[in-house]
Scaffold this motif. Structure first.
Motif, mmCIF file in Angstrom:
data_model
loop_
_atom_site.group_PDB
_atom_site.id
_atom_site.type_symbol
_atom_site.label_atom_id
_atom_site.label_comp_id
_atom_site.label_asym_id
_atom_site.label_seq_id
_atom_site.Cartn_x
_atom_site.Cartn_y
_atom_site.Cartn_z
ATOM 1 N N SER A 88 0.827 -1.209 0.000
ATOM 2 C CA SER A 88 0.000 0.000 0.000
ATOM 3 C C SER A 88 0.863 1.261 0.000
ATOM 4 C CB SER A 88 -0.922 -0.006 1.215
ATOM 5 O OG SER A 88 -1.664 1.192 1.298
ATOM 6 N N LEU A 89 1.971 1.231 0.747
ATOM 7 C CA LEU A 89 2.821 2.417 0.862
ATOM 8 C C LEU A 89 3.606 2.710 -0.413
ATOM 9 C CD1 LEU A 89 4.231 1.972 4.491
ATOM 10 C CD2 LEU A 89 2.466 3.571 3.726
ATOM 11 N N VAL A 90 4.031 1.654 -1.123
ATOM 12 C CA VAL A 90 4.897 1.874 -2.289
ATOM 13 C C VAL A 90 4.121 1.977 -3.597
ATOM 14 C CG1 VAL A 90 6.768 0.637 -1.137
ATOM 15 C CG2 VAL A 90 5.316 -0.588 -2.785
ATOM 16 N N LEU A 91 2.815 1.671 -3.580
ATOM 17 C CA LEU A 91 2.059 1.649 -4.827
ATOM 18 C C LEU A 91 1.955 3.054 -5.416
ATOM 19 C CD1 LEU A 91 0.784 -0.853 -6.185
ATOM 20 C CD2 LEU A 91 -1.443 -0.007 -5.422
ATOM 21 N N ALA A 92 2.478 3.207 -6.616
ATOM 22 C CA ALA A 92 2.465 4.489 -7.328
ATOM 23 C C ALA A 92 2.560 4.188 -8.825
ATOM 24 C CB ALA A 92 3.629 5.367 -6.889
ATOM 25 N N PRO A 93 2.202 5.153 -9.671
ATOM 26 C CA PRO A 93 2.299 4.885 -11.113
ATOM 27 C C PRO A 93 3.704 4.505 -11.563
ATOM 28 C CG PRO A 93 0.955 6.832 -10.708
ATOM 29 C CD PRO A 93 1.549 6.449 -9.395
ATOM 30 N N THR B 259 -4.501 5.231 -8.556
ATOM 31 C CA THR B 259 -3.526 4.472 -7.768
ATOM 32 C C THR B 259 -3.733 4.704 -6.275
ATOM 33 O OG1 THR B 259 -1.897 4.585 -9.552
ATOM 34 C CG2 THR B 259 -1.067 4.118 -7.344
ATOM 35 N N ASP B 260 -3.991 5.956 -5.898
ATOM 36 C CA ASP B 260 -4.249 6.249 -4.489
ATOM 37 C C ASP B 260 -5.441 5.445 -3.976
ATOM 38 O OD1 ASP B 260 -2.157 8.020 -4.472
ATOM 39 O OD2 ASP B 260 -3.417 9.805 -4.759
ATOM 40 N N ALA B 261 -6.495 5.353 -4.797
ATOM 41 C CA ALA B 261 -7.683 4.605 -4.394
ATOM 42 C C ALA B 261 -7.357 3.124 -4.189
ATOM 43 C CB ALA B 261 -8.786 4.772 -5.433
ATOM 44 N N MET B 262 -6.561 2.538 -5.107
ATOM 45 C CA MET B 262 -6.205 1.123 -4.972
ATOM 46 C C MET B 262 -5.308 0.900 -3.748
ATOM 47 S SD MET B 262 -7.845 -0.236 -7.493
ATOM 48 C CE MET B 262 -9.030 1.107 -7.311
ATOM 49 N N ALA B 263 -4.349 1.803 -3.519
ATOM 50 C CA ALA B 263 -3.454 1.671 -2.370
ATOM 51 C C ALA B 263 -4.229 1.768 -1.059
ATOM 52 C CB ALA B 263 -2.366 2.733 -2.426
ATOM 53 N N GLN B 264 -5.157 2.694 -0.997
ATOM 54 C CA GLN B 264 -5.976 2.847 0.208
ATOM 55 C C GLN B 264 -6.849 1.614 0.436
ATOM 56 O OE1 GLN B 264 -7.935 6.474 -0.871
ATOM 57 N NE2 GLN B 264 -6.035 7.671 -0.690
#
Length: 493
Positions: A356-361, A457-462
């Protein structure tokens, strides 16, 4: 309850039978997760929404979870080998129907049939292990069973990606047909026929558990679609959820009152390790089922990966899980289950927080590999050890009931994980200012535009943070494991 011998005694070497059962077991577990990688392709081809495609998995899991309570008993009465073979035929034919359908409604209906077939097969695998392996060898046997469960959950998206890219999403179901035929021949030849026991069947319990689960899951999964308000007439989302909880409470009350032969013998839960294992596996199954949807959508719609490339992201999980499972199996026969499962839950929860913390485009690939490798390591110390610990102290005549209850709770976790992650994804997309339609945003292989990729991406990480939150419950439950009887007897000797 009487027992009758139906065939020659069980062979001295039970491993060939276990390997034969694992072929079919692997196939049905792959189908629990394989749809996640095909989600964008199904959305585009069948003109469906995200929530409708989530029902492709939820319908399968519901049809899997509800009958599994009674199919374990059917195996006790008519023989686990017979039930396994019948379920394998149903599952294989339903897979053909899944691949041939041209509508989302038809696919959901065929998945229900698949779930029923799977519910007939799964309890028989654990029941056979419990009955043909002595207690001191069940850890190694269950390690193989757990490795199959873990590897299938992890390998499913990889195989699905290759099939979707090369042949089309229909082939994630068509591939089951030759595998089903091979599994049938192996089970017919290698699995022994075991003693059978007469049973009465608690059909009221089946009806109450099925109705309660459907009301609860439908309310949770469809809540966001109806703004957590009115569905139709006097029926609201919250009334449906409350009704589901009340019906499930009535089911538990009936199980306590039923003096003949309840669907869930509550006496099983007098064994503390059985109770703890059931709660713990519910959280593990929740997490692994929920994991696929946000990660596969992110990989294909943000990173622009093909289904094969998205599935291969999970390869580190499969590799680490397969390598670590034999070690976990050996330790399961020797070590206190509390030690193994606490380590497994801690590693698994940390790995999801890291994801969750590292997920980014633009997340570096090595970071994803590290996180997924940790997922595989944690899972290898949970699937097998929990299954072994749940059933190790049960007498053989209760193997079917115990296996049915354990697999039902595992599937309940999967159903709730599928429903909850769908709700959370919808909610986080809305909170990040997105009215998302994958079929209009490159579901066929393109990626989202830059101004959308970040919020998506923020939505998926959250959404992924739900997983470690649920796994904490499993970790706390593991604190209450007690020393298995075989370890106590070995210490006294």
């Amino acid at each position: 309850m009487t027992a009758t011998q139906t065939e020659a005694p069980v062979r001295a070497e039970p491993w060939p039978a276990l390997w034969a059962l694992c072929v079919g077991f692997f196939m049905i577990l792959v189908d629990t997760t394989i749809v996640s990688v095909a989600t964008p392709a199904i959305i585009e081809d069948l003109q469906a929404g995200v929530n409708e495609v989530v029902w492709v998995t939820s319908a399968y899991l519901l049809a899997y979870a509800v009958p599994v309570l009674i199919t374990g008993r059917l195996g006790d009465r008519y023989g686990p080998k017979n039930l396994y073979l019948v379920g394998l035929v149903v599952f294989t034919l339903a897979s053909l129907a899944c691949g041939l359908t041209t509508t989302i409604e038809g696919l959901i209906a065929a998945r229900v049939a698949q779930g029923i077939g799977a519910s007939m097969m799964t309890p028989q695998t654990m029941a056979v292990i419990t009955r043909i392996f002595p207690a001191e060898r069940r850890g190694s046997a269950m390690a193989l069973w757990g490795a199959v469960a873990g590897a299938a959950t992890l390998v499913g998206p990889i195989a699905g990606g290759v099939l979707v890219d090369s042949l089309g999403w229909e082939w994630i179901f068509f591939v089951n047909i030759p595998v089903g035929v091979v599994a049938f021949v192996l089970a017919w030849r290698l699995v022994p026929r075991l003693e059978t026991n007469d049973h009465r069947f608690d059909w009221l319990g089946v009806a109450l558990s099925g109705a309660g689960m459907f009301l609860l899951v439908f309310g949770i999964q469809e809540g966001e679609q109806y703004d957590w308000s009115t569905i139709t007439g006097p029926i609201t989302v919250w009334r449906m959820i409350v009704a589901g909880l009340l019906v499930l409470a009535a089911f538990v009350w009936w199980q306590a009152r039923n003096r003949s032969e309840p669907l869930v013998p509550l006496g099983l839960f007098a064994d503390r390790n059985f109770s703890v294992s059931n709660l713990a596996i519910t959280t593990v199954s929740f997490a692994f089922t929920a994991m696929g949807f946000p990660l596969m959508l992110w990989a294909q719609l943000v990173r622009g990966y093909s289904p094969t490339e998205a599935g291969l992201l999970l390869a580190p999980m499969a590799i680490v899980s397969i390598l670590a499972a034999p070690v976990a199996g050996r330790l399961t026969d020797r070590a206190h289950p509390r030690v193994l499962t606490l380590a497994g839950f801690a590693v698994l929860a940390v790995s999801f927080v890291l994801l969750s913390l590292v997920l980014a485009p633009d997340t570096p690939l090595w970071l994803l590999v590290l996180a997924f490798g940790l997922v595989g390591l944690g899972s290898s110390f949970l699937w097998g050890p929990l299954a072994t610990t749940a059933n190790r102290n049960l007498p053989p005549q209760r193997a079917g009931a115990g296996s049915g209850v354990y697999n039902a709770t595992r599937q309940v976790g999967a159903v709730l994980g599928s429903a909850a992650i769908a709700v959370l994804i919808d909610a986080r997309l809305a909170a990040n200012g997105l009215q998302f339609s994958p079929s209009e945003a490159g579901a066929g292989g393109g990626s989202l535009p830059d101004q959308v990729a970040g919020p998506f991406t923020d939505a998926m990480a959250q959404s992924l943070l739900l997983l470690p939150a649920v796994l904490v419950l499993g970790l706390v439950a593991s604190l209450f494991f007690e020393r298995p009887r075989h370890l106590g007897e070995a210490a006294r000797r």
